[in-house]
Design a protein around this motif. Structure first.
Motif, PDB file in Angstrom:
ATOM      1  N   THR A 104       0.805  -1.227   0.000  1.00 10.47           N
ATOM      2  CA  THR A 104       0.000   0.000   0.000  1.00 10.47           C
ATOM      3  C   THR A 104       0.834   1.272   0.000  1.00 10.47           C
ATOM      4  O   THR A 104       0.283   2.358   0.085  1.00 10.47           O
ATOM      5  N   ALA A 107       3.067   5.337  -4.340  1.00  7.82           N
ATOM      6  CA  ALA A 107       2.203   6.498  -4.565  1.00  7.82           C
ATOM      7  C   ALA A 107       1.038   6.149  -5.480  1.00  7.82           C
ATOM      8  O   ALA A 107       1.224   5.649  -6.590  1.00  7.82           O
ATOM      9  N   GLY A 108      -0.177   6.403  -5.010  1.00  7.95           N
ATOM     10  CA  GLY A 108      -1.368   6.201  -5.823  1.00  7.95           C
ATOM     11  C   GLY A 108      -1.864   4.773  -5.928  1.00  7.95           C
ATOM     12  O   GLY A 108      -2.888   4.522  -6.579  1.00  7.95           O
ATOM     13  N   ALA A 110      -3.781   1.396  -5.286  1.00  4.45           N
ATOM     14  CA  ALA A 110      -5.080   1.094  -4.689  1.00  4.45           C
ATOM     15  C   ALA A 110      -5.686  -0.083  -5.437  1.00  4.45           C
ATOM     16  O   ALA A 110      -5.251  -0.427  -6.546  1.00  4.45           O
ATOM     17  N   GLN A 124      -1.157   0.867  -9.613  1.00  9.82           N
ATOM     18  CA  GLN A 124      -1.119   2.293  -9.927  1.00  9.82           C
ATOM     19  C   GLN A 124      -1.710   2.467 -11.325  1.00  9.82           C
ATOM     20  O   GLN A 124      -1.587   1.574 -12.166  1.00  9.82           O
ATOM     21  N   LEU A 146      -4.293   9.765  -8.858  1.00  8.36           N
ATOM     22  CA  LEU A 146      -4.337   9.596  -7.407  1.00  8.36           C
ATOM     23  C   LEU A 146      -5.790   9.447  -6.966  1.00  8.36           C
ATOM     24  O   LEU A 146      -6.573  10.391  -7.068  1.00  8.36           O
ATOM     25  N   TRP A 150      -6.412   8.472  -1.430  1.00  8.67           N
ATOM     26  CA  TRP A 150      -5.088   9.063  -1.223  1.00  8.67           C
ATOM     27  C   TRP A 150      -5.191  10.554  -0.935  1.00  8.67           C
ATOM     28  O   TRP A 150      -4.563  11.066  -0.001  1.00  8.67           O
ATOM     29  N   ASP A 153      -5.994  11.700   2.507  1.00  8.54           N
ATOM     30  CA  ASP A 153      -5.060  11.285   3.562  1.00  8.54           C
ATOM     31  C   ASP A 153      -3.726  12.019   3.378  1.00  8.54           C
ATOM     32  O   ASP A 153      -2.769  11.477   2.812  1.00  8.54           O
ATOM     33  N   ARG A 156      -0.453  10.180   4.428  1.00 10.91           N
ATOM     34  CA  ARG A 156      -0.056   9.115   3.498  1.00 10.91           C
ATOM     35  C   ARG A 156       0.585   9.703   2.252  1.00 10.91           C
ATOM     36  O   ARG A 156       1.589   9.198   1.756  1.00 10.91           O
ATOM     37  N   CYS A 157       0.026  10.798   1.767  1.00 10.88           N
ATOM     38  CA  CYS A 157       0.617  11.477   0.605  1.00 10.88           C
ATOM     39  C   CYS A 157       2.019  11.984   0.928  1.00 10.88           C
ATOM     40  O   CYS A 157       2.942  11.852   0.117  1.00 10.88           O
ATOM     41  N   ALA A 160       4.619   9.289   0.771  1.00 10.41           N
ATOM     42  CA  ALA A 160       4.909   8.847  -0.591  1.00 10.41           C
ATOM     43  C   ALA A 160       5.537   9.940  -1.438  1.00 10.41           C
ATOM     44  O   ALA A 160       5.785   9.725  -2.632  1.00 10.41           O
ATOM     45  N   TYR A 348       6.508   9.178  -5.339  1.00  5.79           N
ATOM     46  CA  TYR A 348       5.857   9.918  -6.418  1.00  5.79           C
ATOM     47  C   TYR A 348       6.865  10.428  -7.441  1.00  5.79           C
ATOM     48  O   TYR A 348       6.718  10.220  -8.652  1.00  5.79           O
TER      49      TYR A 348
END
Length: 382
Positions: A104, A107-108, A110, A124, A146, A150, A153, A156-157, A160, A348
């Motif tokens: 998890t 970046a991005g 899900a 991604q 994104l 994301w 949060d 979390r960003c 990343a 990222y």
């Protein structure tokens, strides 16, 4: 070999100014060189070994902490593609591809639908703008999508490496921004095409028309449009219902895979095509609904919404619709030949850096092939 060396030197000159020191400049060029190689997996370890480095540290720093701007290198790519592949009748194509990932942290990442996998996967999603012209096809721009989870949060960003300035944007908005950047950079194009994710987005279509761009964009069967009718402002209907009401004489067999799109790896693609004039917001040009029907299975139809110059032929609309295959084949060749999906970065910035260098490698290969022929291969000693 001489043409390959000269071509890579041209890229060195184009992007060299973005690196303050010789070492990262050389690493960037060697990274592109490695992406063009026959290495099975093209990551920091294998590309470092190919460049003669004892450790992957230099290549890893190139993707992480070295001071350079992938946006500036992307701008250099605009100029490179315009110089070597540009054509006033060029076609901009929008699409996305999935990069399968574990965990998890990337970046991005899900659980989201990936067209690449054909199902929901942990991945991604990159939204890409490509360019197709008679000289060849390649990438122009990219954005990492994104998801809302994301963007909701911030912590979390931050972990990343996603900039605080990055705002929530849908895929069609990302596509519109990329198209406008390309046009602002002087990329020559007459048309835009994309799948239904982008075609059904009226805001994207309005932005294209505001820039004077014509388009042939896929839409779902339930896309609604207004058909001109005498004595009224028009009659509204669904795309599938409007075409179902046509008789057989309204359909013509045409190819979707000539000119800019090329015949593709599967040869010429023949379909039955029909179009219906519709009302549209632009003061100039014409608006159409276009349908493509399989010759083998008449129940297999695809629909497109179009904004075209006056007197545009059905053949031309079919040609532009067929150019969507250009981006699908570009994804295939870039993943197979220039390591688009071979990266091992989570941050990222690392994603943008690897993807941008891979795009440049693909553009280089497209330019070489445009000069030497479609079957040009990487020299064994490269």
């Amino acid at each position: 070999m001489q043409e390959w060396a000269e071509g890579l030197e041209e890229i060195r000159e184009l992007i060299g100014g973005e690196f303050a020191r010789t070492e990262p400049r050389n690493n960037a060029v060697n990274y592109i060189r490695g992406l063009l190689s026959d290495e099975e997996r093209k990551n920091s370890w294998t590309l470092s070994e190919r460049a003669g480095h004892g450790t992957p540290d230099g290549m890893q720093r190139l993707l992480s902490t070295t001071d350079w701007d992938p946006e500036a290198v992307r701008d250099a790519l605009f100029g490179y593609v315009k110089k070597h592949l540009g054509d006033p009748e060029g076609i901009l194509a929008i699409d996305e591809t999935g990069f399968l990932k574990k965990g998890t942290a990337s970046a991005g990442v899900a659980r989201q639908y990936s067209g690449t996998a054909g199902r929901v996967e942990n991945c991604q999603i990159g939204v890409f703008l490509t360019y197709a012209s008679p000289a060849g096809r390649t990438f122009l721009d990219r954005e990492l999508y994104l998801p809302k989870a994301w963007m909701d949060d911030p912590e979390r960003c931050r972990r990343a490496g996603i900039p605080a300035s990055r705002e929530m944007a849908t895929k069609p908005v990302l596509a519109a921004e990329m198209i406008e950047r390309a046009l602002d950079a002087g990329i020559e194009a007459a048309w835009t095409t994309g799948d239904a994710v982008y075609g059904q987005h009226s805001g994207l279509r309005r932005r294209l028309e505001a820039r004077g761009m014509h388009y042939v964009m896929a839409v779902p069967m339930n896309q609604r449009a207004i058909v001109p009718a005498p004595g009224t402002l028009g009659v509204e209907g669904r795309a599938d219902q409007l075409f179902a009401a046509l008789d057989g004489r309204a359909w013509r067999t045409r190819t979707a895979g000539t000119g800019t799109a090329g015949t593709g790896t599967k040869g010429e693609r023949l379909y039955a095509w029909s179009r219906i004039r519709i009302n549209g917001p632009a003061e100039t040009g014409e608006h159409w609904l276009l349908a493509r029907r399989s010759l083998k299975d008449p129940a297999d139809l695809a629909y497109f919404i179009c904004h075209a110059p006056e007197n545009t032929t059905l053949i031309e609309l079919a040609r532009v619709a067929g150019a969507r295959w250009a981006i699908e084949e570009t994804f295939q060749t870039s993943k197979g030949e220039t390591g688009l999906d071979h990266y091992q970065v989570r941050q990222y910035t690392g994603w943008y850096r690897h993807i941008t260098l891979s795009m440049f490698a693909h553009a280089f290969l497209s330019v070489i092939r445009s000069k030497k022929g479609a079957h040009t291969r990487v020299p064994d000693s490269w």
